[in-house]
Structure formats: structure tokens, C-alpha cells
Design a protein around this motif. Sequence first.
Motif, PDB file in Angstrom:
ATOM      1  N   ASN A  85     -11.146  -8.708   4.254  1.00  0.00           N
ATOM      2  CA  ASN A  85     -12.531  -8.482   3.865  1.00  0.00           C
ATOM      3  C   ASN A  85     -13.510  -9.316   4.672  1.00  0.00           C
ATOM      4  O   ASN A  85     -14.678  -8.985   4.759  1.00  0.00           O
ATOM      5  N   SER A  86     -13.013 -10.396   5.272  1.00  0.00           N
ATOM      6  CA  SER A  86     -13.900 -11.200   6.106  1.00  0.00           C
ATOM      7  C   SER A  86     -13.997 -10.639   7.528  1.00  0.00           C
ATOM      8  O   SER A  86     -14.748 -11.157   8.347  1.00  0.00           O
ATOM      9  N   VAL A  87     -13.212  -9.630   7.849  1.00  0.00           N
ATOM     10  CA  VAL A  87     -13.281  -8.981   9.164  1.00  0.00           C
ATOM     11  C   VAL A  87     -13.459  -7.467   8.932  1.00  0.00           C
ATOM     12  O   VAL A  87     -12.500  -6.706   8.960  1.00  0.00           O
ATOM     13  N   PRO A  88     -14.732  -7.037   8.665  1.00  0.00           N
ATOM     14  CA  PRO A  88     -14.969  -5.664   8.209  1.00  0.00           C
ATOM     15  C   PRO A  88     -14.348  -4.573   9.090  1.00  0.00           C
ATOM     16  O   PRO A  88     -13.830  -3.592   8.562  1.00  0.00           O
ATOM     17  N   GLU A  89     -14.383  -4.728  10.402  1.00  0.00           N
ATOM     18  CA  GLU A  89     -13.835  -3.676  11.266  1.00  0.00           C
ATOM     19  C   GLU A  89     -12.330  -3.519  11.069  1.00  0.00           C
ATOM     20  O   GLU A  89     -11.791  -2.423  11.081  1.00  0.00           O
ATOM     21  N   LEU A  90     -11.653  -4.662  10.911  1.00  0.00           N
ATOM     22  CA  LEU A  90     -10.210  -4.635  10.684  1.00  0.00           C
ATOM     23  C   LEU A  90      -9.897  -4.086   9.298  1.00  0.00           C
ATOM     24  O   LEU A  90      -8.971  -3.288   9.113  1.00  0.00           O
ATOM     25  N   ARG A  91     -10.725  -4.483   8.314  1.00  0.00           N
ATOM     26  CA  ARG A  91     -10.551  -3.967   6.953  1.00  0.00           C
ATOM     27  C   ARG A  91     -10.657  -2.436   6.952  1.00  0.00           C
ATOM     28  O   ARG A  91      -9.885  -1.744   6.302  1.00  0.00           O
ATOM     29  N   TRP A  92     -11.634  -1.943   7.725  1.00  0.00           N
ATOM     30  CA  TRP A  92     -11.842  -0.497   7.807  1.00  0.00           C
ATOM     31  C   TRP A  92     -10.618   0.200   8.408  1.00  0.00           C
ATOM     32  O   TRP A  92     -10.146   1.212   7.911  1.00  0.00           O
ATOM     33  N   LYS A  93     -10.087  -0.363   9.496  1.00  0.00           N
ATOM     34  CA  LYS A  93      -8.914   0.219  10.160  1.00  0.00           C
ATOM     35  C   LYS A  93      -7.712   0.287   9.223  1.00  0.00           C
ATOM     36  O   LYS A  93      -7.007   1.288   9.174  1.00  0.00           O
ATOM     37  N   VAL A  94      -7.479  -0.821   8.507  1.00  0.00           N
ATOM     38  CA  VAL A  94      -6.340  -0.876   7.592  1.00  0.00           C
ATOM     39  C   VAL A  94      -6.516   0.137   6.460  1.00  0.00           C
ATOM     40  O   VAL A  94      -5.585   0.852   6.082  1.00  0.00           O
ATOM     41  N   LEU A  95      -7.754   0.233   5.956  1.00  0.00           N
ATOM     42  CA  LEU A  95      -8.031   1.186   4.877  1.00  0.00           C
ATOM     43  C   LEU A  95      -7.789   2.630   5.333  1.00  0.00           C
ATOM     44  O   LEU A  95      -7.188   3.428   4.612  1.00  0.00           O
ATOM     45  N   LEU A  96      -8.244   2.962   6.555  1.00  0.00           N
ATOM     46  CA  LEU A  96      -8.016   4.318   7.074  1.00  0.00           C
ATOM     47  C   LEU A  96      -6.537   4.622   7.178  1.00  0.00           C
ATOM     48  O   LEU A  96      -6.077   5.705   6.844  1.00  0.00           O
ATOM     49  N   ARG A  97      -5.773   3.635   7.668  1.00  0.00           N
ATOM     50  CA  ARG A  97      -4.328   3.842   7.817  1.00  0.00           C
ATOM     51  C   ARG A  97      -3.678   4.070   6.454  1.00  0.00           C
ATOM     52  O   ARG A  97      -2.819   4.933   6.299  1.00  0.00           O
ATOM     53  N   GLU A  98      -4.113   3.287   5.449  1.00  0.00           N
ATOM     54  CA  GLU A  98      -3.564   3.454   4.096  1.00  0.00           C
ATOM     55  C   GLU A  98      -3.932   4.824   3.526  1.00  0.00           C
ATOM     56  O   GLU A  98      -3.124   5.477   2.873  1.00  0.00           O
ATOM     57  N   LEU A  99      -5.167   5.216   3.799  1.00  0.00           N
ATOM     58  CA  LEU A  99      -5.650   6.489   3.268  1.00  0.00           C
ATOM     59  C   LEU A  99      -4.906   7.659   3.914  1.00  0.00           C
ATOM     60  O   LEU A  99      -4.471   8.597   3.227  1.00  0.00           O
ATOM     61  N   GLU A 100      -4.720   7.601   5.226  1.00  0.00           N
ATOM     62  CA  GLU A 100      -3.975   8.664   5.918  1.00  0.00           C
ATOM     63  C   GLU A 100      -2.545   8.733   5.392  1.00  0.00           C
ATOM     64  O   GLU A 100      -2.004   9.812   5.169  1.00  0.00           O
ATOM     65  N   HIS A 101      -1.954   7.564   5.183  1.00  0.00           N
ATOM     66  CA  HIS A 101      -0.586   7.501   4.657  1.00  0.00           C
ATOM     67  C   HIS A 101      -0.540   8.086   3.252  1.00  0.00           C
ATOM     68  O   HIS A 101       0.367   8.860   2.918  1.00  0.00           O
ATOM     69  N   ALA A 102      -1.517   7.747   2.421  1.00  0.00           N
ATOM     70  CA  ALA A 102      -1.544   8.257   1.050  1.00  0.00           C
ATOM     71  C   ALA A 102      -1.692   9.785   1.045  1.00  0.00           C
ATOM     72  O   ALA A 102      -1.054  10.473   0.250  1.00  0.00           O
TER      73      ALA A 102
END
Length: 168
Positions: A85-102
Amino acid sequence: MDGEGLYYSGRVLWVVKSGDRLYGKVLEDYPYYVEVDGDSSFCTCPRGGNCEHVRAVEIAYERGFYFDCPGEEPFGEGCAYSMLNSVPELRWKVLLRELEHALETDESGSDAAKLFYEAFKLLEKDPEGRKLKRIEVLLDEYSALFPDYAVTERLKSEFQRLRIRSVG
Ligand SMILES: [Zn+2]
């Protein structure tokens, strides 16, 4: 897939180091949680440790892909997300990967719906056009998978609201 394959195909979501321990999350057919403590390892996959997920987390660590976390907690997940959460761009990337996986694996749609809400929160702070577009595409996929769910309608109207706000 072996540990290298998992790492190089971007399936290691995050790794945290706490004291002498490493924790990580690896997305394969399911999400697996890994703990490495010296020579011993634990994994939530059927093998329970000494597996390709442990190896993938070790490779990520060796490549410098990890956060240093203070304190100890089971599986390091809370720490991983507070660091992310302290690195928004990285947080976004991880969230997209989780969402695609889900979207590929989650038959109930429940995890995916939760991840959409998280994405909306991030978009509220940073409604960048490229990010809105990406979520719009994923939301279309979700609607095609779960066309008659009430939650689908709610997600769509929430997204519309965000999009209108970002234009106006
Ligand atoms: Zn494993």
C-alpha cells in the motif's frame, strides 16, 4: 511448473522477509502460502513444503524481489499488503494479477468481487484512464461469467459512478 517457471511467469505475488524467515504467496491453480525458515519450509499446497512454490519464493528473494518487514505474523500477509500500500503502482500490479487469477479460477465470483471493490478504492484515489479501461475490460469478463448476479449489477453501477466522477 517448477520453481523457476513459476517465478519467471510472474506467479510469485509478493515475498516478505521477517527476521530469518521468508513468507510468500504464489498463484498457481490456487493461491499458495509459503514460509521458509532456514532449511525447513512450509507450504499450503498438497505437498506441504519442499515444493516448487517454496523454490519460487527463494528465487524471488535471491533476485531481490521482497520487502523487509518488522515483526512476525503468520504468513506475513498483513505486512506484505501494508508494504504494497505504500507503493501504489506495485499495489495496483499485484491487485490486477490477483483479479485476473480470480477470474480464471474462482467459480463463485466471490474473491473476484472483493478484488473489484479493492480496485475501486485505488481508482478513487487515482482514476487514471488506463487503469479505468483495464478494470472495465475485466468487469466485462466478470459480467459474462456471472450475468445474473445482483453483485454484478452493483459492481457495474459502482464503476459507472467512478468513471463519471473521473471525467467530471
Ligand atoms: Zn507448495
